[in-house]
Write an enzyme that holds these catalytic residues in place. Structure first.
Site, PDB file in Angstrom:
ATOM      1  N   ARG A  33      -5.017  32.565   1.896  1.00  0.00           N
ATOM      2  CA  ARG A  33      -4.661  32.020   3.210  1.00  0.00           C
ATOM      3  C   ARG A  33      -3.922  30.703   2.999  1.00  0.00           C
ATOM      4  O   ARG A  33      -4.480  29.761   2.444  1.00  0.00           O
ATOM      5  CB  ARG A  33      -5.921  31.804   4.054  1.00  0.00           C
ATOM      6  CG  ARG A  33      -5.619  31.121   5.368  1.00  0.00           C
ATOM      7  CD  ARG A  33      -6.864  30.914   6.236  1.00  0.00           C
ATOM      8  NE  ARG A  33      -6.458  30.201   7.424  1.00  0.00           N
ATOM      9  CZ  ARG A  33      -7.039  29.097   7.898  1.00  0.00           C
ATOM     10  NH1 ARG A  33      -8.096  28.582   7.305  1.00  0.00           N
ATOM     11  NH2 ARG A  33      -6.563  28.492   8.968  1.00  0.00           N
ATOM     12  N   HIS A  80      -0.979  24.752  11.062  1.00  0.00           N
ATOM     13  CA  HIS A  80      -2.165  24.026  10.566  1.00  0.00           C
ATOM     14  C   HIS A  80      -1.884  22.520  10.668  1.00  0.00           C
ATOM     15  O   HIS A  80      -1.807  21.817   9.668  1.00  0.00           O
ATOM     16  CB  HIS A  80      -2.486  24.452   9.134  1.00  0.00           C
ATOM     17  CG  HIS A  80      -3.893  24.133   8.679  1.00  0.00           C
ATOM     18  ND1 HIS A  80      -4.753  25.082   8.179  1.00  0.00           N
ATOM     19  CD2 HIS A  80      -4.591  22.963   8.643  1.00  0.00           C
ATOM     20  CE1 HIS A  80      -5.911  24.521   7.840  1.00  0.00           C
ATOM     21  NE2 HIS A  80      -5.841  23.226   8.122  1.00  0.00           N
ATOM     22  N   GLU A 102      -7.985  25.812  14.028  1.00  0.00           N
ATOM     23  CA  GLU A 102      -8.896  24.833  14.626  1.00  0.00           C
ATOM     24  C   GLU A 102      -8.301  24.009  15.760  1.00  0.00           C
ATOM     25  O   GLU A 102      -8.182  22.782  15.634  1.00  0.00           O
ATOM     26  CB  GLU A 102      -9.417  23.871  13.557  1.00  0.00           C
ATOM     27  CG  GLU A 102     -10.246  24.519  12.486  1.00  0.00           C
ATOM     28  CD  GLU A 102     -11.067  23.500  11.676  1.00  0.00           C
ATOM     29  OE1 GLU A 102     -10.894  22.292  11.865  1.00  0.00           O
ATOM     30  OE2 GLU A 102     -11.893  23.948  10.866  1.00  0.00           O
ATOM     31  N   ASN A 142     -13.955  29.222  11.188  1.00  0.00           N
ATOM     32  CA  ASN A 142     -14.235  28.199  10.176  1.00  0.00           C
ATOM     33  C   ASN A 142     -15.627  27.652  10.460  1.00  0.00           C
ATOM     34  O   ASN A 142     -15.890  27.144  11.554  1.00  0.00           O
ATOM     35  CB  ASN A 142     -13.239  27.038  10.256  1.00  0.00           C
ATOM     36  CG  ASN A 142     -11.852  27.436   9.798  1.00  0.00           C
ATOM     37  OD1 ASN A 142     -11.626  28.568   9.372  1.00  0.00           O
ATOM     38  ND2 ASN A 142     -10.914  26.508   9.879  1.00  0.00           N
ATOM     39  N   TYR A 169     -18.830  25.296   8.662  1.00  0.00           N
ATOM     40  CA  TYR A 169     -19.243  24.460   7.540  1.00  0.00           C
ATOM     41  C   TYR A 169     -20.692  24.009   7.609  1.00  0.00           C
ATOM     42  O   TYR A 169     -21.372  23.930   6.604  1.00  0.00           O
ATOM     43  CB  TYR A 169     -18.359  23.200   7.483  1.00  0.00           C
ATOM     44  CG  TYR A 169     -16.952  23.439   6.976  1.00  0.00           C
ATOM     45  CD1 TYR A 169     -15.938  23.837   7.843  1.00  0.00           C
ATOM     46  CD2 TYR A 169     -16.643  23.263   5.639  1.00  0.00           C
ATOM     47  CE1 TYR A 169     -14.654  24.053   7.385  1.00  0.00           C
ATOM     48  CE2 TYR A 169     -15.355  23.471   5.169  1.00  0.00           C
ATOM     49  CZ  TYR A 169     -14.362  23.865   6.042  1.00  0.00           C
ATOM     50  OH  TYR A 169     -13.094  24.085   5.579  1.00  0.00           O
ATOM     51  N   GLU A 226     -12.577  29.867   6.746  1.00  0.00           N
ATOM     52  CA  GLU A 226     -12.926  28.689   5.954  1.00  0.00           C
ATOM     53  C   GLU A 226     -14.434  28.509   5.950  1.00  0.00           C
ATOM     54  O   GLU A 226     -15.101  28.705   6.969  1.00  0.00           O
ATOM     55  CB  GLU A 226     -12.345  27.382   6.536  1.00  0.00           C
ATOM     56  CG  GLU A 226     -10.879  27.184   6.339  1.00  0.00           C
ATOM     57  CD  GLU A 226     -10.386  25.870   6.942  1.00  0.00           C
ATOM     58  OE1 GLU A 226     -11.160  24.888   7.021  1.00  0.00           O
ATOM     59  OE2 GLU A 226      -9.221  25.839   7.360  1.00  0.00           O
TER      60      GLU A 226
HETATM   61  C1  GBE Z   1     -11.310  22.072   8.314  1.00  0.00           C
HETATM   62  O1  GBE Z   1     -11.813  21.240   9.323  1.00  0.00           O
HETATM   63  C2  GBE Z   1      -9.792  22.040   8.255  1.00  0.00           C
HETATM   64  O2  GBE Z   1      -9.232  23.243   8.763  1.00  0.00           O
HETATM   65  C3  GBE Z   1      -9.253  21.787   6.876  1.00  0.00           C
HETATM   66  O3  GBE Z   1      -7.885  21.457   6.939  1.00  0.00           O
HETATM   67  C4  GBE Z   1     -10.084  20.730   6.211  1.00  0.00           C
HETATM   68  O4  GBE Z   1      -9.539  20.322   4.988  1.00  0.00           O
HETATM   69  C5  GBE Z   1     -11.473  21.296   5.998  1.00  0.00           C
HETATM   70  O5  GBE Z   1     -12.006  21.810   7.173  1.00  0.00           O
HETATM   71  C6  GBE Z   1     -12.480  20.322   5.398  1.00  0.00           C
HETATM   72  O6  GBE Z   1     -12.772  19.282   6.277  1.00  0.00           O
HETATM   73  O7  GBE Z   1     -16.540  10.747  11.237  1.00  0.00           O
HETATM   74  O8  GBE Z   1     -16.973  12.166   9.330  1.00  0.00           O
HETATM   75  O9  GBE Z   1     -17.931  12.718  11.481  1.00  0.00           O
HETATM   76  C7  GBE Z   1     -15.546  14.434  11.069  1.00  0.00           C
HETATM   77  C8  GBE Z   1     -13.221  21.239   9.423  1.00  0.00           C
HETATM   78  C9  GBE Z   1     -14.280  15.152  11.444  1.00  0.00           C
HETATM   79  C10 GBE Z   1     -13.709  20.678  10.749  1.00  0.00           C
HETATM   80  C11 GBE Z   1     -14.437  17.084  10.037  1.00  0.00           C
HETATM   81  C12 GBE Z   1     -13.502  17.260  12.237  1.00  0.00           C
HETATM   82  C13 GBE Z   1     -14.574  18.581   9.986  1.00  0.00           C
HETATM   83  C14 GBE Z   1     -13.600  18.774  12.161  1.00  0.00           C
HETATM   84  C15 GBE Z   1     -15.333  12.969  11.187  1.00  0.00           C
HETATM   85  N1  GBE Z   1     -14.493  16.606  11.403  1.00  0.00           N
HETATM   86  N2  GBE Z   1     -13.553  19.240  10.775  1.00  0.00           N
HETATM   87  S1  GBE Z   1     -16.792  12.097  10.785  1.00  0.00           S
END
Ligand code: GBE
Length: 514
Positions: free
Chosen positions: A114, A159, A204, A345, A347, A412
């Site tokens: 991807r 993206h 996203e 996605n 996590y 993801e």
């Molecule tokens: C994805 O986002 C993205 O698609 C990808 O580009 C990215 O590299 C990958 O995940 C890893 O992050 O102040 O630390 O709480 C948190 C995942 C911001 C979803 C992070 C926004 C996770 C949504 C900020 N979040 N993201 S703080």
């Protein structure tokens, strides 16, 4: 040969005949596998991949006629937005190293890769008046190289790297963007659709529409509670336009699949009070339902609770109309059903409790849920990311129930290295094996229609506002070396073993959960 919602793939067949795994009727495992094996073996036809995105890996930010996008602009004008003041100017240099990348992907054994296309590399002005042939050539080379190595391309059209000239017109807050997005997609389908059979319109939207509210993402436009909803509306209409475009002009010839990738943390009620249970339901509806309900639900349109709460709050705050502009009946119909698969996605997990925080107005207040995490959960290198495998299963079940069990492709999921974890990244091995074990329970025990899994990320890369301080790669990259050497971490070997054996290795089946 296996046919799934992603197309037809050459994958080695293990386990039961494909007829037993018809969509919607997941194989229970009980007829062919010993009980002890059942929940650790992937269904026939299950696909594995790994992911990246253009701005995060390509580099070559101003080479061969590429135009400027909103991330180029942000990191150059406001280096303070990125914690280590770095940029994606060079990143993994994949623009020059795509042949090596394809070789590494082949070694990994993934069925698909991807990646995303940089809009500005193809259309430097953002519009179709100037087509940059060098950009077209780059993606042709990459796609051909992947196919020559037996890897199917799964392409994300957007993206997060909008051409700056389109941002200057208001970006996604401006509904005219749907026209430009359709033009851009038309060009991609015409140039690459003969070989690309799986497309994702947006990655996203919940994250990048945050760039119109309070988040630090480009374009860092500060209109909380207003900007995100304007952008959301345009993104949904743009997605639908491109789905219909593909159906009308390309589907017959190219026979590809098209979906969207949405992101969501599982939200576990902090207590078993009705208020907290309801708050977590609102979390799902404001962060996932806002995008998923218009596309995947039977009724279409934004979720009722979202319309109700934003409407009420807007009124209390003295607005004449809801800050969430409504769709017409025609638009609701137009957006509804525009999917072939559901890209997810996922996590991590948060606790949710009822309450209001953040600026007035804001999405956060509209949703009325305050989140936290358990200090006992395993940490990663990212403050927001804790390892909570059971939340993944609950999230998959929620989606299956809410949207009538669509085929879900995990586009993801991943883990960032703890400081000094180095190549012996046992944390990531634990993350993947435990998350996949929970996913298999969702498939076999809850009947969820999960069709594939894609690890974020292929390489360590530019992690947006965190620069190079958070490393998500299966391969490490040395960013101080101009040749950007890539070295597989332990997790790359384990992932490869999982793909080839189609099982969770015996030695990783008995992790103890916190
Ligand atoms: C994805 O986002 C993205 O698609 C990808 O580009 C990215 O590299 C990958 O995940 C890893 O992050 O102040 O630390 O709480 C948190 C995942 C911001 C979803 C992070 C926004 C996770 C949504 C900020 N979040 N993201 S703080």
């Amino acid at each position: 040969m296996v046919t799934s919602a992603l197309g037809t793939y050459n994958v080695r067949l293990y386990g039961p005949p494909a007829m037993l795994t018809r969509q919607g009727l997941p194989y229970s495992g009980k007829y062919f596998l010993k009980d002890s094996e059942k929940n650790f073996t992937f269904p026939v036809g299950f696909l594995f991949g790994t992911a990246s995105s253009s701005y995060q890996i390509e580099g070559a930010w101003n080479e061969d006629g590429k135009g400027v996008n909103i991330w180029d602009e942000l990191v150059h004008k406001h280096p303070e937005y990125v914690v280590d003041r770095s940029s994606g100017d060079v990143a993994c240099d994949s623009y020059h190293r795509y042949r090596q990348d394809a070789q590494l992907l082949k070694n990994l054994g993934v069925h698909f890769y991807r990646f995303s296309i940089s809009w500005s590399r193809i259309l430097p002005t953002g519009h179709v008046n100037v087509v940059n042939q060098a950009g077209i050539q780059y993606y042709n080379n990459l796609i051909n190289e992947l196919l020559a190595n037996g890897i199917k391309p799964l392409v994300t059209i957007y993206h997060w790297d909008l051409p700056q000239p389109l941002q200057d017109l208001g970006g996604w807050a401006n509904p005219v963007m749907a026209d430009y997005f359709e033009d851009y997609a038309y060009l991609l389908f015409s140039n690459f659709g003969d070989r690309v059979k799986a497309w994702i319109t947006f990655n996203e939207p919940d994250s990048f529409t945050g760039g119109y509210g309070t988040s630090g993402y480009a374009p860092t436009f500060h209109a909380p509670g207003i900007g995100e909803y304007l952008a959301t509306r345009t993104v949904l209409l743009s997605h639908a336009r491109v789905y219909h475009l593909y159906q009308a002009y390309f589907q017959k010839l190219q026979r590809g699949k098209l979906g969207i990738t949405l992101n969501i943390h599982w939200c576990e009620p902090l207590t078993n009070s009705t208020e907290d249970i309801k708050a977590c339901e609102r979390y799902q509806q404001f962060k996932l339902g806002l995008f998923a309900h218009p596309i995947f639900s039977y009724e279409g349109d934004y979720p009722e609770i979202v319309k109700l709460r934003v409407g009420q709050k807007s009124k209390e705050e003295g607005f004449r109309n809801s800050r969430l502009p409504p769709f017409s009946l025609k638009e609701i119909d137009y957006i509804k059903g525009t999917w072939d698969f559901f890209g997810l996605n996922h996590y991590t997990t948060v606790y949710g409790t009822s309450g209001e925080e953040g600026p007035i107005p804001s999405i956060s207040r509209d949703a009325g849920v305050i989140t936290s995490q358990d200090p006992a959960w395993y940490s990663t290198g990212s403050p927001w990311l804790k390892v909570v495998p059971w939340g993944f299963r609950k999230q998959l079940k929620w989606i299956a129930q809410e949207y009538n069990n669509p085929p879900v492709l995990i586009t993801e999921s991943g883990y960032s290295d703890l400081p000094n974890e180095g190549l012996n990244d046992v944390g990531r091995v634990y993350y993947y094996t435990s998350y996949m074990t929970e996913m298999l329970k969702a498939i076999y025990e809850d009947g969820c229609n999960v069709i594939g899994f894609c690890a974020w990320s292929f390489l360590d890369n530019f992690e947006w506002n965190s620069g190079y301080t958070e490393k998500f790669g299966l391969y490490s990259v040395d960013f101080s070396d101009p040749s950007r050497p890539r070295v597989p971490k332990k997790s790359a070997h384990v992932y490869s073993e999982i793909i080839r054996s189609r099982q969770i290795p015996m030695r990783y089946r008995f992790w103890r959960e916190k």
